[in-house]
Structures are given as structure tokens and as C-alpha cells.
Scaffold this active site. Structure first.
Site, PDB file in Angstrom:
ATOM      1  N   ASN A 170      -0.367   5.650  -2.582  1.00 51.60           N
ATOM      2  CA  ASN A 170       0.812   6.362  -3.075  1.00 51.60           C
ATOM      3  C   ASN A 170       1.086   5.862  -4.486  1.00 51.60           C
ATOM      4  O   ASN A 170       1.084   4.647  -4.724  1.00 51.60           O
ATOM      5  CB  ASN A 170       2.007   6.108  -2.166  1.00 51.60           C
TER       6      ASN A 170
ATOM      7  N   HIS B 231      -1.183  -1.035  -3.545  1.00 52.00           N
ATOM      8  CA  HIS B 231      -1.656  -1.300  -2.185  1.00 52.00           C
ATOM      9  C   HIS B 231      -2.395  -0.080  -1.678  1.00 52.00           C
ATOM     10  O   HIS B 231      -1.962   1.055  -1.893  1.00 52.00           O
ATOM     11  CB  HIS B 231      -0.503  -1.660  -1.244  1.00 52.00           C
TER      12      HIS B 231
ATOM     13  N   GLY C 154       5.478   8.880  -3.548  1.00 53.26           N
ATOM     14  CA  GLY C 154       6.020   8.165  -2.396  1.00 53.26           C
ATOM     15  C   GLY C 154       5.870   6.661  -2.486  1.00 53.26           C
ATOM     16  O   GLY C 154       6.068   5.957  -1.492  1.00 53.26           O
ATOM     17  N   GLN C 155       5.517   6.142  -3.668  1.00 50.69           N
ATOM     18  CA  GLN C 155       5.357   4.689  -3.797  1.00 50.69           C
ATOM     19  C   GLN C 155       6.724   4.018  -3.792  1.00 50.69           C
ATOM     20  O   GLN C 155       7.622   4.430  -4.541  1.00 50.69           O
ATOM     21  CB  GLN C 155       4.609   4.357  -5.094  1.00 50.69           C
TER      22      GLN C 155
ATOM     23  N   HIS D 125      -3.329   1.852   1.598  1.00 48.58           N
ATOM     24  CA  HIS D 125      -3.042   1.999   3.023  1.00 48.58           C
ATOM     25  C   HIS D 125      -4.350   2.319   3.747  1.00 48.58           C
ATOM     26  O   HIS D 125      -5.054   3.255   3.361  1.00 48.58           O
ATOM     27  CB  HIS D 125      -2.083   3.162   3.270  1.00 48.58           C
TER      28      HIS D 125
ATOM     29  N   ASP E 283       0.903  -3.438   7.990  1.00 45.10           N
ATOM     30  CA  ASP E 283       2.134  -2.834   7.498  1.00 45.10           C
ATOM     31  C   ASP E 283       3.259  -3.117   8.488  1.00 45.10           C
ATOM     32  O   ASP E 283       3.084  -3.049   9.707  1.00 45.10           O
ATOM     33  CB  ASP E 283       1.947  -1.316   7.324  1.00 45.10           C
ATOM     34  N   ILE E 284       4.445  -3.408   7.970  1.00 46.50           N
ATOM     35  CA  ILE E 284       5.585  -3.774   8.806  1.00 46.50           C
ATOM     36  C   ILE E 284       6.125  -2.559   9.584  1.00 46.50           C
ATOM     37  O   ILE E 284       6.802  -2.738  10.603  1.00 46.50           O
ATOM     38  CB  ILE E 284       6.690  -4.408   7.917  1.00 46.50           C
TER      39      ILE E 284
HETATM   40  P1  5GP Z   1       4.420   2.756  -0.301  1.00 47.44           P
HETATM   41  O1  5GP Z   1       5.528   3.641   0.191  1.00 47.44           O
HETATM   42  O2  5GP Z   1       4.829   1.988  -1.543  1.00 47.44           O
HETATM   43  O3  5GP Z   1       3.099   3.464  -0.467  1.00 47.44           O
HETATM   44  O4  5GP Z   1       4.153   1.718   0.858  1.00 47.44           O
HETATM   45  C1  5GP Z   1       4.863   0.539   1.016  1.00 47.44           C
HETATM   46  C2  5GP Z   1       4.546   0.050   2.394  1.00 47.44           C
HETATM   47  O5  5GP Z   1       4.924  -1.302   2.488  1.00 47.44           O
HETATM   48  C3  5GP Z   1       5.293   0.817   3.501  1.00 47.44           C
HETATM   49  O6  5GP Z   1       4.352   1.397   4.387  1.00 47.44           O
HETATM   50  C4  5GP Z   1       6.150  -0.266   4.150  1.00 47.44           C
HETATM   51  O7  5GP Z   1       6.239  -0.112   5.564  1.00 47.44           O
HETATM   52  C5  5GP Z   1       5.429  -1.541   3.771  1.00 47.44           C
HETATM   53  N1  5GP Z   1       6.291  -2.704   3.685  1.00 47.44           N
HETATM   54  C6  5GP Z   1       7.503  -2.764   3.061  1.00 47.44           C
HETATM   55  N2  5GP Z   1       8.001  -4.010   3.139  1.00 47.44           N
HETATM   56  C7  5GP Z   1       7.077  -4.750   3.825  1.00 47.44           C
HETATM   57  C8  5GP Z   1       7.037  -6.127   4.224  1.00 47.44           C
HETATM   58  O8  5GP Z   1       7.936  -6.928   3.956  1.00 47.44           O
HETATM   59  N3  5GP Z   1       5.939  -6.524   4.918  1.00 47.44           N
HETATM   60  C9  5GP Z   1       4.916  -5.664   5.222  1.00 47.44           C
HETATM   61  N4  5GP Z   1       3.887  -6.173   5.917  1.00 47.44           N
HETATM   62  N5  5GP Z   1       4.932  -4.367   4.852  1.00 47.44           N
HETATM   63  C10 5GP Z   1       5.993  -3.912   4.159  1.00 47.44           C
END
Ligand code: 5GP
Ligand code: ZN
Length: 112
Positions: free
Chosen positions: A85, A98, A91-92, A100, A31-32
Site C-alpha cells: 500500500n 512494508h 491505504g498506507q 504484506h 500483522d497485528i
Molecule cells: P498499511 O495500511 O500501512 O498498508 O498497513 C499497516 C499494517 O500494519 C496494518 O495491516 C496493521 O494491522 C499493521 N499494524 C499496525 N500497527 C501494528 C503493530 O503495532 N504491530 C503489528 N505487528 N502490526 C501492526
């Protein structure tokens, strides 16, 4: 491939990511913006918006790879958390499913 989907673009190699593991159908990358010492995302290469949209074989492969990631990252023994999420209230923010994989510290619940 969904052209405007960030994670489809990572699968296609158009957006860089730090890979952890890859199988025929699943990709795992860091994750970034990590929320724990280990924070890896496991995604199907095929585009599904959310967890409930996956077919059972894909969902099973995502979970199998999530555990392989935990082992590869050295957190399997101490324990880790898998999170999907789902939707706005969940929180998605990226609508390509994906999982986590979070570990390396005690994770509190509820999160905060
Ligand atoms: P969500 O909030 O949808 O459950 O999680 C999305 C996740 O994707 C977040 O934890 C966010 O840090 C990660 N993320 C968003 N953009 C990027 C990216 O460009 N590269 C990577 N490796 N992770 C990303
Ligand atoms: Zn996608």
C-alpha cells in the site's frame, strides 16, 4: 532509526512483534490485525517511507524474504499475494515500507 516510526521501534525491539524470519537487512513479523489466515509484514530494517524509496538491493531482499515467508507459512504452493500500500489513496497507514504477505484463503480482487 526514526524515533516516531512504529516499525523502526519494532526493529529496535521497543515494540513487541511476533517474528517470522529475519535476515541482516529485513525483518518479517505477523500483522497485528490479520486480514487472511496468513498475514505477515516484511520490512527493511532501514527506514524507507514507501516502496519506491527503497534501493534495488533492499527491494530485492524484501521480495526474496516475502517468498521465504510464504514457504515458511505453508502457503507458497497454493499461492499468496504481495501488497505494498502506497500513500494515502493506496491505504498506507504506517509510513515505513512494508510488504504484506497474504495467503491461506482465496483472495478476491478488488478487495472487500
Ligand atoms: P498499511 O495500511 O500501512 O498498508 O498497513 C499497516 C499494517 O500494519 C496494518 O495491516 C496493521 O494491522 C499493521 N499494524 C499496525 N500497527 C501494528 C503493530 O503495532 N504491530 C503489528 N505487528 N502490526 C501492526
Ligand atoms: Zn521506520
Amino acid at each position: 532509526m526514526t524515533a516516531d516510526c512504529l516499525f523502526c521501534r519494532i526493529v529496535a525491539g521497543e515494540v513487541p512483534a511476533k517474528p517470522v524470519l529475519e535476515t541482516d537487512t529485513v525483518l518479517a513479523f505477523h500483522d497485528i490485525n490479520p486480514q487472511a489466515p496468513t498475514h505477515v509484514l516484511v520490512i527493511p530494517k532501514e527506514h524507507f517511507p514507501a516502496a519506491g524509496d527503497m534501493d534495488p538491493a533492499t527491494a530485492g531482499e524484501v521480495l526474496r524474504v516475502a517468498h521465504l515467508v510464504a514457504k515458511a507459512e505453508g502457503v507458497a504452493e497454493d499461492g499468496y499475494r504481495l501488497v505494498f500500500n502506497t500513500g494515502r489513496n493506496g491505504g498506507q497507514t504506517v509510513f515505513h515500507v512494508h510488504c504484506h504477505v497474504l495467503g491461506g484463503r482465496q483472495l478476491n480482487w478488488p478487495p472487500g
